[in-house]
Design an enzyme around this catalytic site. Structure first.
Site, PDB file in Angstrom:
ATOM      1  N   ASN A   1      53.630 -29.443   7.887  1.00  0.00           N
ATOM      2  CA  ASN A   1      52.167 -29.484   7.937  1.00  0.00           C
ATOM      3  C   ASN A   1      51.724 -28.404   8.917  1.00  0.00           C
ATOM      4  O   ASN A   1      51.893 -28.557  10.126  1.00  0.00           O
ATOM      5  CB  ASN A   1      51.735 -30.885   8.411  1.00  0.00           C
ATOM      6  CG  ASN A   1      50.246 -30.950   8.734  1.00  0.00           C
ATOM      7  OD1 ASN A   1      49.481 -30.057   8.377  1.00  0.00           O
ATOM      8  ND2 ASN A   1      49.850 -32.018   9.416  1.00  0.00           N
ATOM      9  N   TRP A   2      51.169 -27.338   8.382  1.00  0.00           N
ATOM     10  CA  TRP A   2      50.804 -26.203   9.236  1.00  0.00           C
ATOM     11  C   TRP A   2      49.478 -26.396   9.952  1.00  0.00           C
ATOM     12  O   TRP A   2      49.069 -25.547  10.739  1.00  0.00           O
ATOM     13  CB  TRP A   2      50.766 -24.910   8.406  1.00  0.00           C
ATOM     14  CG  TRP A   2      52.116 -24.309   8.184  1.00  0.00           C
ATOM     15  CD1 TRP A   2      53.334 -24.812   8.598  1.00  0.00           C
ATOM     16  CD2 TRP A   2      52.401 -23.088   7.503  1.00  0.00           C
ATOM     17  NE1 TRP A   2      54.345 -23.975   8.210  1.00  0.00           N
ATOM     18  CE2 TRP A   2      53.804 -22.907   7.541  1.00  0.00           C
ATOM     19  CE3 TRP A   2      51.614 -22.122   6.871  1.00  0.00           C
ATOM     20  CZ2 TRP A   2      54.426 -21.783   6.965  1.00  0.00           C
ATOM     21  CZ3 TRP A   2      52.231 -21.016   6.296  1.00  0.00           C
ATOM     22  CH2 TRP A   2      53.626 -20.857   6.345  1.00  0.00           C
ATOM     23  N   LYS A   3      48.762 -27.466   9.644  1.00  0.00           N
ATOM     24  CA  LYS A   3      47.472 -27.714  10.300  1.00  0.00           C
ATOM     25  C   LYS A   3      46.616 -26.442  10.245  1.00  0.00           C
ATOM     26  O   LYS A   3      46.685 -25.715   9.263  1.00  0.00           O
ATOM     27  CB  LYS A   3      47.698 -28.213  11.734  1.00  0.00           C
ATOM     28  CG  LYS A   3      48.707 -29.360  11.751  1.00  0.00           C
ATOM     29  CD  LYS A   3      48.779 -30.089  13.047  1.00  0.00           C
ATOM     30  CE  LYS A   3      49.804 -31.221  12.923  1.00  0.00           C
ATOM     31  NZ  LYS A   3      49.835 -32.096  14.067  1.00  0.00           N
TER      32      LYS A   3
ATOM     33  N   HIS B   1      45.961 -37.886   7.144  1.00  0.00           N
ATOM     34  CA  HIS B   1      46.600 -37.528   8.415  1.00  0.00           C
ATOM     35  C   HIS B   1      45.762 -38.071   9.579  1.00  0.00           C
ATOM     36  O   HIS B   1      44.545 -38.113   9.503  1.00  0.00           O
ATOM     37  CB  HIS B   1      46.734 -36.008   8.514  1.00  0.00           C
ATOM     38  CG  HIS B   1      47.583 -35.585   9.669  1.00  0.00           C
ATOM     39  ND1 HIS B   1      47.080 -35.474  10.943  1.00  0.00           N
ATOM     40  CD2 HIS B   1      48.901 -35.296   9.747  1.00  0.00           C
ATOM     41  CE1 HIS B   1      48.071 -35.119  11.744  1.00  0.00           C
ATOM     42  NE2 HIS B   1      49.177 -35.002  11.042  1.00  0.00           N
TER      43      HIS B   1
ATOM     44  N   GLU C   1      44.860 -36.826  12.269  1.00  0.00           N
ATOM     45  CA  GLU C   1      43.818 -35.922  12.778  1.00  0.00           C
ATOM     46  C   GLU C   1      42.566 -35.996  11.908  1.00  0.00           C
ATOM     47  O   GLU C   1      41.448 -35.838  12.392  1.00  0.00           O
ATOM     48  CB  GLU C   1      44.364 -34.492  12.872  1.00  0.00           C
ATOM     49  CG  GLU C   1      45.315 -34.356  14.056  1.00  0.00           C
ATOM     50  CD  GLU C   1      46.423 -33.349  13.861  1.00  0.00           C
ATOM     51  OE1 GLU C   1      46.321 -32.475  12.990  1.00  0.00           O
ATOM     52  OE2 GLU C   1      47.433 -33.449  14.605  1.00  0.00           O
TER      53      GLU C   1
ATOM     54  N   GLU D   1      53.560 -41.846  10.852  1.00  0.00           N
ATOM     55  CA  GLU D   1      53.357 -40.920  11.963  1.00  0.00           C
ATOM     56  C   GLU D   1      52.648 -41.649  13.099  1.00  0.00           C
ATOM     57  O   GLU D   1      51.425 -41.733  13.118  1.00  0.00           O
ATOM     58  CB  GLU D   1      52.494 -39.739  11.510  1.00  0.00           C
ATOM     59  CG  GLU D   1      53.126 -38.909  10.417  1.00  0.00           C
ATOM     60  CD  GLU D   1      52.638 -37.467  10.464  1.00  0.00           C
ATOM     61  OE1 GLU D   1      53.492 -36.584  10.534  1.00  0.00           O
ATOM     62  OE2 GLU D   1      51.415 -37.246  10.455  1.00  0.00           O
TER      63      GLU D   1
ATOM     64  N   GLY E   1      52.505 -34.030  18.238  1.00  0.00           N
ATOM     65  CA  GLY E   1      52.173 -32.891  19.084  1.00  0.00           C
ATOM     66  C   GLY E   1      52.336 -33.166  20.566  1.00  0.00           C
ATOM     67  O   GLY E   1      51.909 -32.379  21.407  1.00  0.00           O
TER      68      GLY E   1
ATOM     69  N   SER F   1      56.527 -34.963  16.487  1.00  0.00           N
ATOM     70  CA  SER F   1      57.445 -34.233  17.364  1.00  0.00           C
ATOM     71  C   SER F   1      58.873 -34.145  16.830  1.00  0.00           C
ATOM     72  O   SER F   1      59.835 -34.235  17.592  1.00  0.00           O
ATOM     73  CB  SER F   1      57.427 -34.825  18.784  1.00  0.00           C
ATOM     74  OG  SER F   1      56.138 -34.699  19.346  1.00  0.00           O
TER      75      SER F   1
ATOM     76  N   GLY G   1      54.952 -30.943  12.099  1.00  0.00           N
ATOM     77  CA  GLY G   1      53.837 -30.066  12.457  1.00  0.00           C
ATOM     78  C   GLY G   1      54.355 -28.819  13.146  1.00  0.00           C
ATOM     79  O   GLY G   1      54.848 -27.885  12.510  1.00  0.00           O
ATOM     80  N   GLY G   2      54.274 -28.807  14.471  1.00  0.00           N
ATOM     81  CA  GLY G   2      54.604 -27.626  15.285  1.00  0.00           C
ATOM     82  C   GLY G   2      55.884 -26.913  14.889  1.00  0.00           C
ATOM     83  O   GLY G   2      55.896 -25.680  14.745  1.00  0.00           O
TER      84      GLY G   2
HETATM   85  P1  PGA Z   1      54.081 -32.519  15.249  1.00  0.00           P
HETATM   86  O1  PGA Z   1      53.011 -32.968  14.117  1.00  0.00           O
HETATM   87  O2  PGA Z   1      55.393 -32.340  14.527  1.00  0.00           O
HETATM   88  O3  PGA Z   1      53.546 -31.240  15.805  1.00  0.00           O
HETATM   89  O4  PGA Z   1      54.136 -33.618  16.252  1.00  0.00           O
HETATM   90  C1  PGA Z   1      53.375 -33.845  13.094  1.00  0.00           C
HETATM   91  C2  PGA Z   1      52.193 -34.061  12.167  1.00  0.00           C
HETATM   92  O5  PGA Z   1      51.058 -34.108  12.650  1.00  0.00           O
HETATM   93  O6  PGA Z   1      52.364 -34.173  10.932  1.00  0.00           O
END
Ligand code: PGA
Length: 249
Positions: free
Chosen positions: A9-11, A95, A97, A167, A173, A213, A234-235
């Site tokens: 997930n590149w956000k 998600h 967010e 999640e 993050g 993470s 994500g990251g």
């Molecule tokens: P993260 O994000 O790996 O940066 O913690 C995961 C996500 O939000 O899908």
């Protein structure tokens, strides 16, 4: 028997040239990764470039959201058929967010999931508790409600086509990964909900991903858990070497 699904997930990261540069490096690194499905979800504006850059590779592309109407006067929104037409196969839905910053609710999660399926796309539906919910021992109540109101409205045929991503919001993050045991417990609980609603067979087949993470140095421990059928990253999905290391755990 559940093929792992490794999704990135590149956000709101990367522009179009950074997108192309990523795949040039990444595709060869995962060319032999037949043990799993690999999906990357860039921003809407980079979907076309990502589809182009992954043609003929084993990498599939997904969006991070969609609107449930097919078309109309909905300024700023993007529909399932549009995402499908560009060559995507997947959409991340609900998600945390989006729940936190953009008013996503369990009810809109369900509407978006149905729209994703109607467009011939595969949804990755996200659930997970926030820190204060975990600390006040409400994790299972939250997961139960997210399943009941956000997922259980699907017909069995619809349900068959979704992946679920657990999640925990406190792990996203933050560098605080859920321990493999914490993740497994939550996955087991979600699978029980699935079994209650859709039956044991459906539960045994359902892919439940972990997200929060995930890094190259913790992927082995996570994937060693039989309950974990992949990850949503994500990251660590923004760097070709690091995401390839996760895919090839
Ligand atoms: P993260 O994000 O790996 O940066 O913690 C995961 C996500 O939000 O899908």
């Amino acid at each position: 028997m559940r093929k792992p699904l490794m999704a990135g997930n590149w956000k709101m990261y990367k522009n179009v040239s950074e997108t192309a540069a990523f795949f040039e490096k990444f595709n060869p690194l995962v060319a032999a990764s037949a043990h799993c499905d690999v999906v990357i979800c860039p921003t809407f504006v980079n979907l076309a470039a990502a589809v182009q850059a992954t043609k003929g590779s084993r990498v599939e592309i997904g969006a991070q959201n969609l609107f449930w109407e097919k078309e109309g006067a909905f300024t700023g929104e993007v529909s399932g058929p549009m995402i499908r037409a560009i060559g995507c196969g997947w959409v991340i839905i609900g998600h945390s967010e989006r729940r936190q910053y953009f008013g996503e609710t369990n009810e809109t999660v369900l509407k978006r999931t149905v729209a994703t399926l109607d467009a011939g796309l595969n949804p990755i539906v996200c659930v997970g508790e926030r820190l204060e919910e975990r600390e006040s021992a409400r994790t299972t109540a939250v997961l139960e409600e997210q399943f009941r109101a956000g997922i259980a409205g699907l017909t069995p045929d619809q349900f068959e086509r979704i992946a679920i991503a657990y999640e925990p919001v406190w792990a996203i993050g933050t560098g605080k990964t859920a321990t493999p045991e914490i993740a497994s417990d939550a996955h087991r609980f979600i699978r029980e909900q699935v079994a209650d609603k859709y039956g044991k067979d459906a539960a045994a087949k359902k892919r439940i991903l972990y997200g929060g993470s995930v890094k190259p140095d913790n992927i082995k421990g996570l994937m060693a858990q039989p309950e974990l059928d992949g990850v949503l990253v994500g990251g660590a999905s923004l760097d070709a070497n690091s995401f390839a290391a996760i895919v090839n755990f």
